[in-house]
Scaffold this motif. Structure first.
Motif, PDB file in Angstrom:
ATOM      1  N   VAL A   1    -132.002 -98.374   1.786  1.00 51.07           N
ATOM      2  CA  VAL A   1    -131.684 -96.965   1.377  1.00 51.07           C
ATOM      3  C   VAL A   1    -132.524 -95.815   2.336  1.00 51.07           C
ATOM      4  N   ARG A   2    -131.659 -95.166   2.899  1.00 51.39           N
ATOM      5  CA  ARG A   2    -132.156 -94.257   4.056  1.00 51.39           C
ATOM      6  C   ARG A   2    -131.757 -92.780   3.826  1.00 51.39           C
ATOM      7  N   VAL A   3    -132.409 -91.827   4.328  1.00 51.51           N
ATOM      8  CA  VAL A   3    -132.221 -90.680   4.322  1.00 51.51           C
ATOM      9  C   VAL A   3    -131.143 -90.173   5.341  1.00 51.51           C
TER      10      VAL A   3
ATOM     11  N   ASP B   1    -128.338 -82.409  12.420  1.00 55.21           N
ATOM     12  CA  ASP B   1    -127.567 -83.225  13.302  1.00 55.21           C
ATOM     13  C   ASP B   1    -128.225 -84.485  13.930  1.00 55.21           C
ATOM     14  N   GLU B   2    -129.721 -84.613  13.359  1.00 54.55           N
ATOM     15  CA  GLU B   2    -130.264 -85.898  13.806  1.00 54.55           C
ATOM     16  C   GLU B   2    -130.673 -86.696  12.682  1.00 54.55           C
ATOM     17  N   PHE B   3    -130.865 -88.083  12.733  1.00 53.86           N
ATOM     18  CA  PHE B   3    -131.343 -88.896  12.015  1.00 53.86           C
ATOM     19  C   PHE B   3    -132.844 -88.640  11.660  1.00 53.86           C
TER      20      PHE B   3
ATOM     21  N   ILE C   1    -131.235 -97.451  13.834  1.00 54.75           N
ATOM     22  CA  ILE C   1    -130.274 -96.384  14.102  1.00 54.75           C
ATOM     23  C   ILE C   1    -129.369 -97.261  15.321  1.00 54.75           C
ATOM     24  N   ALA C   2    -130.216 -97.921  16.256  1.00 50.83           N
ATOM     25  CA  ALA C   2    -129.305 -98.698  17.281  1.00 50.83           C
ATOM     26  C   ALA C   2    -128.497 -99.805  16.536  1.00 50.83           C
ATOM     27  N   GLU C   3    -129.016-100.468  15.481  1.00 52.01           N
ATOM     28  CA  GLU C   3    -128.298-101.399  14.694  1.00 52.01           C
ATOM     29  C   GLU C   3    -127.002-100.927  14.113  1.00 52.01           C
ATOM     30  N   LEU C   4    -127.206 -99.586  13.292  1.00 49.38           N
ATOM     31  CA  LEU C   4    -126.291 -99.115  12.821  1.00 49.38           C
ATOM     32  C   LEU C   4    -125.077 -98.680  13.488  1.00 49.38           C
ATOM     33  N   TYR C   5    -125.201 -98.135  14.773  1.00 45.23           N
ATOM     34  CA  TYR C   5    -124.156 -97.858  15.845  1.00 45.23           C
ATOM     35  C   TYR C   5    -123.723 -99.248  16.496  1.00 45.23           C
ATOM     36  N   ASP C   6    -124.446-100.177  16.457  1.00 49.35           N
ATOM     37  CA  ASP C   6    -123.919-101.504  17.044  1.00 49.35           C
ATOM     38  C   ASP C   6    -123.199-102.025  16.208  1.00 49.35           C
TER      39      ASP C   6
ATOM     40  N   SER D   1    -137.108 -92.980   6.033  1.00 47.23           N
ATOM     41  CA  SER D   1    -136.664 -92.405   7.226  1.00 47.23           C
ATOM     42  C   SER D   1    -136.292 -93.562   8.070  1.00 47.23           C
ATOM     43  N   TRP D   2    -135.658 -93.359   9.249  1.00 49.10           N
ATOM     44  CA  TRP D   2    -134.930 -94.395  10.097  1.00 49.10           C
ATOM     45  C   TRP D   2    -136.038 -94.702  10.987  1.00 49.10           C
ATOM     46  N   SER D   3    -135.903 -96.151  11.663  1.00 47.93           N
ATOM     47  CA  SER D   3    -136.582 -96.580  12.951  1.00 47.93           C
ATOM     48  C   SER D   3    -135.383 -96.499  13.923  1.00 47.93           C
ATOM     49  N   GLU D   4    -136.196 -96.544  15.245  1.00 50.14           N
ATOM     50  CA  GLU D   4    -135.031 -96.578  16.353  1.00 50.14           C
ATOM     51  C   GLU D   4    -134.075 -97.720  16.340  1.00 50.14           C
ATOM     52  N   LYS D   5    -134.924 -98.918  15.755  1.00 49.75           N
ATOM     53  CA  LYS D   5    -134.172-100.207  15.756  1.00 49.75           C
ATOM     54  C   LYS D   5    -132.832-100.038  14.641  1.00 49.75           C
TER      55      LYS D   5
END
Ligand SMILES: C[S@@+](CC[C@H](N)C(=O)[O-])C[C@H]1O[C@@H](n2cnc3c(N)ncnc32)[C@H](O)[C@@H]1O
Length: 400
Positions: free
Chosen positions: A241-243, A249-251, A266-271, A260-264
Motif C-alpha cells: 500500500v503506497r501513497v 508530479d512526484e512520488f 519506484i524502479a520496480e514499478l516502472y520495470d 512512501s516509496w523507496s527508490e527501489k
C-alpha cells in the motif's frame, strides 16, 4: 435546546443500502473518529462445471440466502427486543417518523428467479467486536471464497475512498472472471480505496501496488490486505500500500511518511508493471484530469506495454446548465479518453475500447446498466505513427 447540526456533505455508497439497520454494526472507530464496519463478501467461484443458467440460479439463491440471513438477524433482534411491553414492541417496528416498517422475507420462486435480472447486494455484517485481525490469525486465514473488508458507511466527499463502490465490484468481477489476463502480472491500482480490487487482483497477480491518498485511508487498506491473506499471500506480502497523489508530479519518497516509496520500489514499478487498474475514480473533472495526467506520466516511464482497466458508474443528476438530467462527470471522462487517444507525441500510442459486461458475476452486487468497463492499451509508438520532428516539436511547445 441544543442546536442540531445536519451534515449535508455526506455521500453514501449504495452498496450498503440493503444492509439492515442495526445499532451495533461497527467494529471500531478509526483514527479520525469515523465508525468502521466490517463486511464479508462471498465469492461464487469454482463453478466451471455448472452451465451459465445454473450459475445464475446459484447466484440468485445465494443472494436470497444473504438477504434472509440479514433480515432474520433484524427480526430476531426486534422480536427478542429484550422482551419489552407490547407498546415497546410496536415501537420497535416504527421508524423515526412513526411509520410502520414492514420487513418481508424474499421468496425464491422459480418464476421470480428467472425474471429477476437485477440482484441487490447484501453484505453480511459481522457484529462481533474485538480485534478482528487477531481473531483471524487464530482461525487461520479464512476461506478462499470470502473477502472481508473494513469500510465506513457514509463519508464527506474527501473520504469517499473509505467506502466500497459498485465500480470496484465490477472491476474485481472482471478480474475473477478472467484470471489469465492478470496471472503473474505486476499490477498498479490507482485510487484503490479500501483495497477490494487489489486484494482480488492479488489472487492471480504476482505483485500489486495499491495506491491512494490519506494516511487514514491507506491504514484501513493495509488492515484489509492483512485480513485477506488467503488472497494477498503470507503477511499480505503480495500487495504493497503506497501513497500516490494524482495532484502531485512526484512520488512521495519522504522517509518519515508512512506509505512512501523507496527508490527501489519506484524502479520496480516502472520495470515490471503491465496492468493498471482504477475503479470509480471519475466523479470530479479536476481529479479526472489529474488522474489522466498521472496515467500518461506513469505509462510513459514503463518499460513494457501496459493494459489499463477502468470502471465507471454514470451518475445522472438534474443540472441547471442543461435543464435536464445529465452525467457531466461521465461526459468529461469521455472527452479525456478521446484526448488520450489523439495524443501524438511520438512516444506512446493509446487505444481505447469499451468492454462488454457479459462476463459472469462472482460477487453479490447490483450490476446496474450505468456501470461500464473500459480498456486502454498503452504501447510505444511505432516509427509509422510518429509525427515528423517539426510537428512533434510544435506539439511539445504547445503543451509546455
Ligand atoms: C469513489 S472512490 C473509489 C474507491 C475504490 N476504487 C472503490 O471503487 O471502492 C475514489 C477514490 O479516488 C481516490 N482519490 C481522490 N483523489 C485522489 C488523488 N488526488 N490522488 C489519488 N487518489 C485520489 C479517493 O481517495 C478514493 O479512494
Amino acid at each position: 435546546m441544543d442546536d442540531l447540526t445536519f451534515r449535508s456533505d455526506l455521500v453514501l455508497s449504495d452498496v450498503h443500502l440493503h444492509t439492515p439497520r442495526q445499532r451495533h454494526l461497527m467494529v471500531r472507530l478509526n483514527a479520525v473518529g469515523q465508525p468502521v464496519f466490517l463486511s464479508q463478501f462471498k465469492l461464487l467461484l469454482d463453478k466451471s462445471h455448472l452451465s451459465s443458467e445454473n450459475k445464475e440460479r446459484d447466484f440468485k439463491k445465494e443472494n436470497v440466502r444473504h438477504q434472509n440471513k440479514c433480515l432474520d438477524g433484524l427480526n430476531a433482534e426486534r422480536s427478542t427486543g429484550k422482551e419489552g411491553s407490547p407498546r415497546e414492541e410496536t415501537a420497535a417496528l416504527l421508524d423515526e417518523d412513526g411509520d410502520l416498517e414492514v420487513v418481508r422475507k424474499p421468496q425464491l420462486l422459480d418464476a421470480e428467479a428467472e425474471n429477476c435480472s437485477r440482484d441487490k447486494v447484501c453484505p453480511i455484517i459481522l457484529t462481533r467486536g474485538g480485534n478482528v485481525l487477531e481473531e483471524e490469525e487464530e482461525q487461520g486465514n479464512g476461506c478462499s471464497d470470502l473477502v472481508k473488508i473494513e469500510h465506513t458507511m457514509a463519508t464527506p466527499l474527501e473520504d469517499v475512498g473509505k467506502q466500497v463502490w459498485r465500480g470496484a465490484f465490477l472491476l474485481a468481477d472482471y478480474i475473477l472472471g478472467k484470471p489469465d489476463l492478470f496471472k503473474d502480472r505486476a499490477v498498479l491500482e490507482l485510487g484503490g480505496g479500501v483495497g477490494l480490487v487489489s486484494i482480488l487482483a492479488a489472487k492471480a497477480a504476482q505483485s500489486v501496488y495499491c495506491t491512494d491518498v490519506g494516511e487514514d485511508l491507506l491504514d484501513m487498506c493495509e488492515r484489509n490486505i492483512a485480513l485477506n491473506k488467503q488472497c494477498t499471500g503470507p503477511a499480505g506480502r503480495k500487495v504493497k500500500v503506497r501513497v500516490l497523489d494524482w495532484l502531485k508530479d512526484e512520488f512521495c519518497m519522504d522517509p518519515d511518511a508512512r506509505h512512501s516509496w523507496s527508490e527501489k520500489e519506484i524502479a520496480e514499478l516502472y520495470d515490471l508493471t503491465t496492468v493498471i487498474l482504477a475503479a470509480d475514480v471519475f466523479y470530479d473533472d479536476d481529479l479526472t484530469d489529474a488522474f489522466f495526467r498521472t496515467l500518461y506520466r506513469i505509462t510513459h516511464n514503463l518499460k513494457n506495454p501496459c493494459t489499463v482497466y477502468l470502471s465507471i458508474e454514470k451518475r445522472f443528476n438534474f443540472t441547471l446548465r442543461h435543464m435536464d438530467v445529465a452525467c457531466e462527470a461521465y461526459s468529461h471522462f469521455q472527452e479525456t479518453l478521446n484526448d488520450l487517444v489523439n495524443i501524438k507525441d511520438g512516444k506512446m500510442t493509446y487505444t481505447v475500447e469499451s468492454l462488454p459486461l457479459s462476463f459472469p458475476q462472482h460477487i453479490l452486487y447490483e450490476r446496474v446498466e450505468e456501470l461500464e468497463l473500459w480498456k486502454i492499451t498503452a504501447d510505444v509508438a511505432s516509427e509509422r505513427s510518429r509525427p515528423p520532428e517539426t510537428e512533434r516539436r510544435q506539439e511539445e511547445l504547445c503543451t509546455e
